[in-house]
Design a protein around this motif. Structure first.
Motif, PDB file in Angstrom:
ATOM      1  N   ILE A 116       0.687  -1.057  -0.240  1.00 53.45           N
ATOM      2  CA  ILE A 116       0.134   0.083   0.064  1.00 53.45           C
ATOM      3  C   ILE A 116       0.668   1.624   0.338  1.00 53.45           C
ATOM      4  O   ILE A 116       0.553   2.278  -0.464  1.00 53.45           O
ATOM      5  CB  ILE A 116      -0.813   0.458   1.525  1.00 53.45           C
ATOM      6  CG1 ILE A 116      -1.861  -1.176   0.919  1.00 53.45           C
ATOM      7  CG2 ILE A 116      -1.654   2.026   1.268  1.00 53.45           C
ATOM      8  CD1 ILE A 116      -2.654  -1.699   2.135  1.00 53.45           C
ATOM      9  N   PHE A 117       2.244   1.355   0.916  1.00 56.04           N
ATOM     10  CA  PHE A 117       3.168   2.407   0.947  1.00 56.04           C
ATOM     11  C   PHE A 117       3.789   2.895   0.055  1.00 56.04           C
ATOM     12  O   PHE A 117       4.509   3.846  -0.021  1.00 56.04           O
ATOM     13  CB  PHE A 117       3.350   2.422   2.886  1.00 56.04           C
ATOM     14  CG  PHE A 117       2.396   2.963   3.233  1.00 56.04           C
ATOM     15  CD1 PHE A 117       1.290   4.540   3.205  1.00 56.04           C
ATOM     16  CD2 PHE A 117       2.164   2.409   4.166  1.00 56.04           C
ATOM     17  CE1 PHE A 117       0.451   4.334   3.926  1.00 56.04           C
ATOM     18  CE2 PHE A 117       0.582   2.363   5.223  1.00 56.04           C
ATOM     19  CZ  PHE A 117      -0.076   3.213   5.555  1.00 56.04           C
ATOM     20  N   ARG A 118       3.659   1.785  -1.212  1.00 55.44           N
ATOM     21  CA  ARG A 118       5.297   1.575  -1.779  1.00 55.44           C
ATOM     22  C   ARG A 118       4.790   2.928  -3.137  1.00 55.44           C
ATOM     23  O   ARG A 118       5.884   3.711  -2.452  1.00 55.44           O
ATOM     24  CB  ARG A 118       4.882   0.635  -2.440  1.00 55.44           C
ATOM     25  CG  ARG A 118       6.396   0.544  -3.680  1.00 55.44           C
ATOM     26  CD  ARG A 118       6.615  -1.064  -4.145  1.00 55.44           C
ATOM     27  NE  ARG A 118       7.440  -1.765  -3.236  1.00 55.44           N
ATOM     28  CZ  ARG A 118       7.374  -3.197  -3.692  1.00 55.44           C
ATOM     29  NH1 ARG A 118       6.314  -3.413  -4.790  1.00 55.44           N
ATOM     30  NH2 ARG A 118       6.929  -3.663  -2.631  1.00 55.44           N
ATOM     31  N   PRO A 119       3.379   3.039  -3.394  1.00 55.96           N
ATOM     32  CA  PRO A 119       4.014   4.197  -4.224  1.00 55.96           C
ATOM     33  C   PRO A 119       4.096   6.281  -3.438  1.00 55.96           C
ATOM     34  O   PRO A 119       5.248   6.573  -3.477  1.00 55.96           O
ATOM     35  CB  PRO A 119       2.164   4.745  -4.701  1.00 55.96           C
ATOM     36  CG  PRO A 119       1.313   2.544  -4.613  1.00 55.96           C
ATOM     37  CD  PRO A 119       2.373   2.151  -3.557  1.00 55.96           C
ATOM     38  N   LEU A 120       3.999   5.687  -1.686  1.00 58.74           N
ATOM     39  CA  LEU A 120       4.154   6.718  -0.846  1.00 58.74           C
ATOM     40  C   LEU A 120       5.522   7.220  -0.907  1.00 58.74           C
ATOM     41  O   LEU A 120       6.383   8.145  -0.586  1.00 58.74           O
ATOM     42  CB  LEU A 120       3.248   7.089   0.208  1.00 58.74           C
ATOM     43  CG  LEU A 120       2.058   6.498  -0.012  1.00 58.74           C
ATOM     44  CD1 LEU A 120       0.931   7.186   1.280  1.00 58.74           C
ATOM     45  CD2 LEU A 120       1.717   8.350  -0.722  1.00 58.74           C
ATOM     46  N   GLY A 121       6.223   5.701  -0.114  1.00 55.87           N
ATOM     47  CA  GLY A 121       7.529   5.972  -0.582  1.00 55.87           C
ATOM     48  C   GLY A 121       8.359   6.639  -2.291  1.00 55.87           C
ATOM     49  O   GLY A 121       9.414   7.480  -1.786  1.00 55.87           O
ATOM     50  N   ALA A 122       7.608   6.074  -3.187  1.00 58.10           N
ATOM     51  CA  ALA A 122       8.622   6.786  -4.117  1.00 58.10           C
ATOM     52  C   ALA A 122       8.461   7.906  -3.804  1.00 58.10           C
ATOM     53  O   ALA A 122       9.340   9.011  -4.447  1.00 58.10           O
ATOM     54  CB  ALA A 122       8.262   5.617  -5.477  1.00 58.10           C
ATOM     55  N   PHE A 123       7.423   8.863  -4.265  1.00 60.75           N
ATOM     56  CA  PHE A 123       6.585  10.064  -3.623  1.00 60.75           C
ATOM     57  C   PHE A 123       7.393  10.649  -3.071  1.00 60.75           C
ATOM     58  O   PHE A 123       8.385  12.348  -3.443  1.00 60.75           O
ATOM     59  CB  PHE A 123       4.969  10.255  -3.959  1.00 60.75           C
ATOM     60  CG  PHE A 123       4.757  11.812  -3.211  1.00 60.75           C
ATOM     61  CD1 PHE A 123       4.818  12.402  -4.518  1.00 60.75           C
ATOM     62  CD2 PHE A 123       4.834  11.974  -1.984  1.00 60.75           C
ATOM     63  CE1 PHE A 123       4.631  14.421  -3.435  1.00 60.75           C
ATOM     64  CE2 PHE A 123       4.470  13.110  -2.038  1.00 60.75           C
ATOM     65  CZ  PHE A 123       3.815  14.412  -2.618  1.00 60.75           C
TER      66      PHE A 123
END
Length: 195
Positions: A116-123
């Motif tokens: 779930i938080f992988r896209p937020l990590g890239a951001f």
């Protein structure tokens, strides 16, 4: 006049001992959650010590609440013995299966949270890179002039070590020159002897 009852019958004591064993098993389940948390999340020694102190505090509160609720507020030694026995029985029998199940559950939840938080990590990584460039550039603008400025102590007032009676360090130069000439003369004499 009624005198309050100050003793337990044998059947009451056996019932309280059994309840304290069950209470120990419940405390063991809370300890299993703590164990799985320690396995899944990185801990340093200070955090482990804080968790252990918190667990012992929880055990003390549970034991006190048990004695207030079940035993008219009277604390008996066999409550503690029964809870430790129940904890040990739970830990070595059911606790292993519960621990394995909790590990799997936490790993599945952790994998889902990472997904779930992988896209937020890239951001946030992109945001950090942009901010890092901006802040490093601003820091360079601020630091470069400060490095060039030399605050001379001679211009400051009222400093005791600022009084310079002897502005030139004559002795240091002469001693240094004497040492250099002496070293060169020794080298020459060594070269002459080797010939």
């Amino acid at each position: 006049m009624t005198i309050p009852e100050t003793y337990f019958t044998v059947s009451e004591e056996l019932r309280l001992f059994g309840l304290s064993c069950l209470m120990g098993a419940a405390v063991g389940a809370a300890y299993d959650v703590l164990r799985v948390l320690r396995l899944t999340l990185p801990h340093n020694s200070c955090l482990v010590a804080a968790e252990d102190i918190g667990f012992l505090g929880l055990y003390a509160v549970v034991l006190t609440a048990f004695s207030n609720a079940a035993a008219r507020g009277e604390m008996r030694l066999y409550f503690a013995v029964g809870s430790v026995l129940g904890f040990a029985l739970y830990f070595f029998t059911v606790g292993r299966a519960v621990n394995a199940t909790l590990r799997k559950l936490f790993s599945v939840v952790g994998a889902a949270l990472k997904l779930i938080f992988r896209p937020l990590g890239a951001f946030f990584a992109l945001l950090r890179a942009k901010a890092n460039v901006k802040f490093v550039g601003n820091l360079q603008i601020i630091v470069k002039p400060l490095k060039k400025i030399k605050i001379v102590l001679l211009n400051r007032r009222l400093l005791l070590y600022n009084k310079m009676a002897n502005k030139k360090r004559k002795n240091v130069k002469s001693v240094a020159q004497k040492n250099e000439t002496r070293k060169t003369e020794e080298k020459r004499s060594v070269q002459r002897r080797s010939r």
